[in-house]
Design a protein around this motif. Structure first.
Motif, PDB file in Angstrom:
ATOM      1  N   THR A  43     -20.211 -91.272 -38.169  1.00 49.70           N
ATOM      2  CA  THR A  43     -21.082 -90.225 -38.704  1.00 49.70           C
ATOM      3  C   THR A  43     -22.391 -90.193 -37.934  1.00 49.70           C
ATOM      4  OG1 THR A  43     -20.153 -90.375 -40.938  1.00 49.70           O
ATOM      5  CG2 THR A  43     -22.364 -89.441 -40.740  1.00 49.70           C
ATOM      6  N   GLN A  72     -21.541 -74.217 -40.230  1.00 47.24           N
ATOM      7  CA  GLN A  72     -20.984 -75.224 -41.123  1.00 47.24           C
ATOM      8  C   GLN A  72     -19.465 -75.088 -41.155  1.00 47.24           C
ATOM      9  OE1 GLN A  72     -23.356 -76.622 -44.617  1.00 47.24           O
ATOM     10  NE2 GLN A  72     -23.951 -74.468 -44.700  1.00 47.24           N
ATOM     11  N   THR A  73     -18.796 -76.207 -40.932  1.00 46.94           N
ATOM     12  CA  THR A  73     -17.346 -76.259 -41.043  1.00 46.94           C
ATOM     13  C   THR A  73     -16.997 -77.561 -41.761  1.00 46.94           C
ATOM     14  OG1 THR A  73     -17.129 -77.365 -38.880  1.00 46.94           O
ATOM     15  CG2 THR A  73     -17.023 -74.951 -38.898  1.00 46.94           C
ATOM     16  N   ALA A  74     -15.729 -77.804 -41.957  1.00 46.58           N
ATOM     17  CA  ALA A  74     -15.307 -79.036 -42.618  1.00 46.58           C
ATOM     18  C   ALA A  74     -15.787 -80.236 -41.813  1.00 46.58           C
ATOM     19  CB  ALA A  74     -13.785 -79.061 -42.748  1.00 46.58           C
ATOM     20  N   GLY A  75     -16.542 -81.123 -42.459  1.00 42.62           N
ATOM     21  CA  GLY A  75     -17.046 -82.309 -41.785  1.00 42.62           C
ATOM     22  C   GLY A  75     -18.310 -82.093 -40.998  1.00 42.62           C
ATOM     23  N   ARG A  76     -18.857 -80.877 -41.040  1.00 39.50           N
ATOM     24  CA  ARG A  76     -20.097 -80.568 -40.330  1.00 39.50           C
ATOM     25  C   ARG A  76     -20.969 -79.735 -41.255  1.00 39.50           C
ATOM     26  NH1 ARG A  76     -15.750 -80.722 -37.674  1.00 39.50           N
ATOM     27  NH2 ARG A  76     -15.564 -81.853 -35.684  1.00 39.50           N
ATOM     28  N   SER A  77     -21.987 -80.362 -41.817  1.00 41.65           N
ATOM     29  CA  SER A  77     -22.750 -79.723 -42.883  1.00 41.65           C
ATOM     30  C   SER A  77     -24.229 -79.620 -42.543  1.00 41.65           C
ATOM     31  CB  SER A  77     -22.588 -80.501 -44.195  1.00 41.65           C
ATOM     32  OG  SER A  77     -23.049 -81.831 -44.057  1.00 41.65           O
ATOM     33  N   THR A  86     -19.570 -85.717 -39.881  1.00 40.32           N
ATOM     34  CA  THR A  86     -18.797 -86.858 -40.352  1.00 40.32           C
ATOM     35  C   THR A  86     -17.481 -86.893 -39.587  1.00 40.32           C
ATOM     36  OG1 THR A  86     -17.876 -85.515 -42.144  1.00 40.32           O
ATOM     37  CG2 THR A  86     -19.825 -86.820 -42.651  1.00 40.32           C
ATOM     38  N   ASP A  92     -17.387 -82.846 -30.454  1.00 41.17           N
ATOM     39  CA  ASP A  92     -18.746 -82.762 -31.008  1.00 41.17           C
ATOM     40  C   ASP A  92     -19.813 -83.210 -30.023  1.00 41.17           C
ATOM     41  OD1 ASP A  92     -18.239 -81.828 -33.702  1.00 41.17           O
ATOM     42  OD2 ASP A  92     -17.288 -83.777 -34.059  1.00 41.17           O
TER      43      ASP A  92
END
Length: 220
Positions: A43, A72-77, A86, A92
């Motif tokens: 993370t 924002q996507t799943a695991g990226r907030s 995360t 990334d």
């Protein structure tokens, strides 16, 4: 309009635009943990700050180019002033920057300096764990951080990153080092932060663990 008047108007416009740009609040971008290289599955949090405080600002994030906004996507907030990834993937890695935006003048802050990190396949040289295995504890409680690696990690030290700075992670009266572990007793809010352990040379490090110490709330 005479030539002198036209020249003066152009000069005034240029100066005004330059002054407006210079007066935009400065923006800082920090990386938590402050590693230029992390491993897949870890993370990482990027934190954006605007000169004068964060009140009224929301933040815009960019990856590799100002033309590539981060969504924002799943695991990226995106939460407040932070962008958290995360379970990082190789995709990334790259250069990130940010700026503030608000409804009042000035509408924007300056673009921050770029922060770069890479994401590698594999795993850290050492593993940092918490006992009890809770990332959030309350003030006055005790938590032990253990650093484990094949062959032992007794010569490794503990580090903490909080409030934008790095410091020794086992150095005050509420902490005691024994072998490969560091025990924090009577935890305080100041013990919140990102922890890891690293070799004496600073070239190798463990995974990073975020510890949050919250004040106890009592209900009657």
């Amino acid at each position: 309009m005479q030539a002198c008047e036209l020249a003066a108007l152009i000069l005034l416009t240029v100066v005004s635009c330059s002054r407006q740009y210079e007066e935009l609040p400065q923006t800082t971008l920090t990386l938590e943990p402050p590693f230029p290289e992390i491993f897949t599955g870890e993370t990482v949090t990027l934190r954006c700050g605007v000169e004068g405080g964060s009140a009224g600002w929301k933040y815009l994030w960019y990856k590799d180019s100002e033309d590539t906004p981060v969504l924002q996507t799943a695991g990226r907030s995106i939460t407040g002033d932070s962008y958290t990834i995360t379970a990082a993937a190789v995709s990334d890695q790259g250069q990130y920057c940010c700026r503030g935006q608000r409804g009042d003048q000035p509408l924007y802050s300056q673009l921050s300096d770029k922060v770069t990190f890479s994401v590698s396949e594999g795993h850290p040289q050492a593993v940092l764990t918490l006992q009890p295995a809770w990332a959030q504890i309350f003030t006055g409680e005790t938590v032990t951080l253990s650093c484990e690696m094949e062959g032992g990690s007794a010569d490794w030290g503990f580090k903490q990153y909080r409030d934008g700075g790095e410091e020794a992670g086992c150095s005050d009266q509420y902490r005691s080092r024994y072998g490969d572990s560091c025990t924090i007793s009577k935890a305080q809010n100041s013990h919140s932060g990102v922890y890891w352990c690293e070799s004496a040379s600073g070239q190798e490090h463990s995974n990073a663990v975020t510890l949050t110490v919250s004040s106890k709330s009592f209900t009657f």
